[in-house]
Design a protein around this motif. Structure first.
Motif, PDB file in Angstrom:
ATOM      1  N   ARG A  83      -7.157   6.951  -0.489  1.00 23.59           N
ATOM      2  CA  ARG A  83      -6.005   7.831  -0.650  1.00 23.59           C
ATOM      3  C   ARG A  83      -6.182   8.740  -1.849  1.00 23.59           C
ATOM      4  O   ARG A  83      -6.724   8.332  -2.847  1.00 23.59           O
TER       5      ARG A  83
ATOM      6  N   ARG B 188       1.012   6.430  -7.052  1.00 21.23           N
ATOM      7  CA  ARG B 188      -0.247   7.049  -7.490  1.00 21.23           C
ATOM      8  C   ARG B 188      -0.203   8.557  -7.286  1.00 21.23           C
ATOM      9  O   ARG B 188      -0.615   9.332  -8.168  1.00 21.23           O
ATOM     10  N   GLY B 189       0.296   8.988  -6.117  1.00 24.23           N
ATOM     11  CA  GLY B 189       0.400  10.422  -5.867  1.00 24.23           C
ATOM     12  C   GLY B 189       1.272  11.114  -6.888  1.00 24.23           C
ATOM     13  O   GLY B 189       0.950  12.204  -7.381  1.00 24.23           O
TER      14      GLY B 189
ATOM     15  N   ALA C 164      -6.506   2.102   1.104  1.00 21.63           N
ATOM     16  CA  ALA C 164      -5.859   2.416  -0.166  1.00 21.63           C
ATOM     17  C   ALA C 164      -6.823   3.128  -1.097  1.00 21.63           C
ATOM     18  O   ALA C 164      -6.443   4.037  -1.827  1.00 21.63           O
TER      19      ALA C 164
ATOM     20  N   ALA D  56       0.600   4.067  -2.937  1.00 18.73           N
ATOM     21  CA  ALA D  56       0.192   5.430  -2.594  1.00 18.73           C
ATOM     22  C   ALA D  56       1.212   6.441  -3.113  1.00 18.73           C
ATOM     23  O   ALA D  56       0.845   7.489  -3.655  1.00 18.73           O
TER      24      ALA D  56
ATOM     25  N   VAL E  80       0.814  -1.212   0.000  1.00 21.32           N
ATOM     26  CA  VAL E  80       0.000   0.000   0.000  1.00 21.32           C
ATOM     27  C   VAL E  80       0.853   1.269   0.000  1.00 21.32           C
ATOM     28  O   VAL E  80       0.586   2.187  -0.784  1.00 21.32           O
TER      29      VAL E  80
END
Length: 408
Positions: free
Chosen positions: A408, A380-381, A405, A377, A373
């Protein structure tokens, strides 16, 4: 659209902060109560996640988030979360008859933890929240069972024979499986998983785990690639993964569910970016095998992170896939890149952790993430900051942390 009654909405909104603050205490008490009354349900729930508290935290987050959704506190889209939970439940064979058991013990646990704050009006309001959620899930799960052609007795389980075992790395092995009855092999979508049920302690105890299907859809067998979980920081070794690695041999039989999972690793066409870490490579490998057979000219980028090249499972298959996928680019990140070279592999190999700023992005790219996770994260950010729309980033979470998840 599901709406709480006006009186229940007011009671839930007033008590939501208290439930949120004590959520894990509530769910911890809930599981204790339920298992004491129904020890047979221990066969369904992951006892490793129970021991670490992950399951309790995930359930608390789910209940609170749904209450926030119903009361308008959160604008989080709830449909995708319901789908994810429903697929997990279906893969375990959860039945509608089990929901009253869960509801009874969950609401009793709320009363035990919050005490006098749970008036009859408050209890009725949270009972309404639970049953709104339960009815949604029961309906979704019934549809999934119909699509999966589950047997009339309601059992999701089918016997599969281990046709071949492959040692990928020191701690990772692949199992090729065929139906024990000689029947057809159902197809699946890359990104889907199956549950594997194993008998422990001489058949006195059952445990179930989900593993992504890591081979080619439409093949004459299924493949799962399993990492042996070794306990760290006081956590126990993985019970099922250890059993599979140490006890399961060719020609042994395993019980598997049909494929479930709402996330597709191949999207719906156009450029594709697959980003994985560790054993999160499994859906990416299924996607590459599928595309090599069905869309060999499709532009695909694979970005994978691992501790070392030697620990990168199924890495030796990448040169073959690159030959079949001429528009496949590979970027590998190893914490120790000293042994990163592999004959025939065309790849960028770097030392360290994945830097989202260096991931290749084609216009209109669709993204699939799979791994721990925190890794997902972070990636993805970074992709969101670079302008990739959130709706074009799909991801699969192993274990019970799925709701955190998703939020987020």
């Amino acid at each position: 659209m599901v709406v709480l009654s006006e009186s229940s909405a007011a009671a839930v909104a007033a008590t939501l902060p208290a439930v949120q603050a004590h959520g894990e205490a509530v769910t911890g008490r809930f599981y204790q109560r339920m298992f004491d009354a129904h020890p047979e349900l221990l066969n369904i729930f992951n006892q490793g996640n129970q021991a670490t508290g992950q399951q309790q935290a995930a359930l608390a987050a789910a209940v609170v988030a749904y209450a926030e959704h119903l009361t308008g506190v959160s604008g989080l889209p709830w449909g995708p979360i319901l789908d994810r939970i429903a697929h997990k439940h279906a893969s375990l064979g959860i039945t509608a008859t089990q929901y009253p058991i869960v509801g009874r013990h969950l609401l009793a646990a709320v009363g035990e933890v919050l005490g006098d704050a749970v008036t009859p009006e408050v209890a009725a309001a949270w009972d309404e929240v639970y049953w709104l959620l339960a009815c949604k899930l029961i309906a979704r799960e019934a549809r999934l069972y119909t699509i999966a052609d589950v047997a009339e007795d309601g059992s999701v389980w089918r016997d599969w024979r281990v046709a071949e075992r492959t040692r990928e790395t020191v701690d990772v092995g692949s199992f090729d499986l065929v139906p024990a009855d000689g029947g057809p092999v159902p197809t699946f979508t890359p990104g889907q998983y199956v549950s594997v049920a194993v008998d422990l302690d001489g058949g006195q105890r059952q445990q179930i785990r989900q593993y992504s299907l890591s081979g080619r859809p439409g093949a004459d067998h299924w493949r799962i690639t399993v990492k042996r979980v070794r306990g760290t920081a006081g956590a126990p070794d993985g019970i099922v993964s250890t059993h599979l690695h140490e006890q399961v041999a060719v020609d042994d039989t395993l019980r598997l569910s049909p494929p479930f999972g709402e996330v597709s690793a191949v999207g719906d066409g156009g450029p594709l970016l697959l980003v994985s870490a560790g054993i999160g490579l499994t859906p990416a490998m299924a996607a590459l095998e599928h595309l090599a057979a069905t869309e060999p000219e499709r532009p695909v980028a694979l970005v994978h992170a691992d501790r070392t090249g030697a620990g990168h499972a199924r890495r030796q298959e990448l040169p073959r896939l690159q030959q079949r996928l001429p528009n496949l680019s590979v970027q590998l990140w190893y914490e120790d890149a000293a042994d990163g070279e592999l004959a025939g592999l065309k790849a960028e190999i770097a030392e360290g952790r994945v830097d989202p700023e260096l991931i290749p992005l084609a216009p209109g790219v669709q993204v699939h993430l799979c791994g721990p996770v925190p890794f997902m994260a972070g990636v993805r950010g970074g992709l969101l900051r670079r302008g990739v729309p959130a709706e074009r980033i799909a991801y699969e979470v192993f274990g019970p942390g799925m709701l955190r998840a998703t939020r987020r």
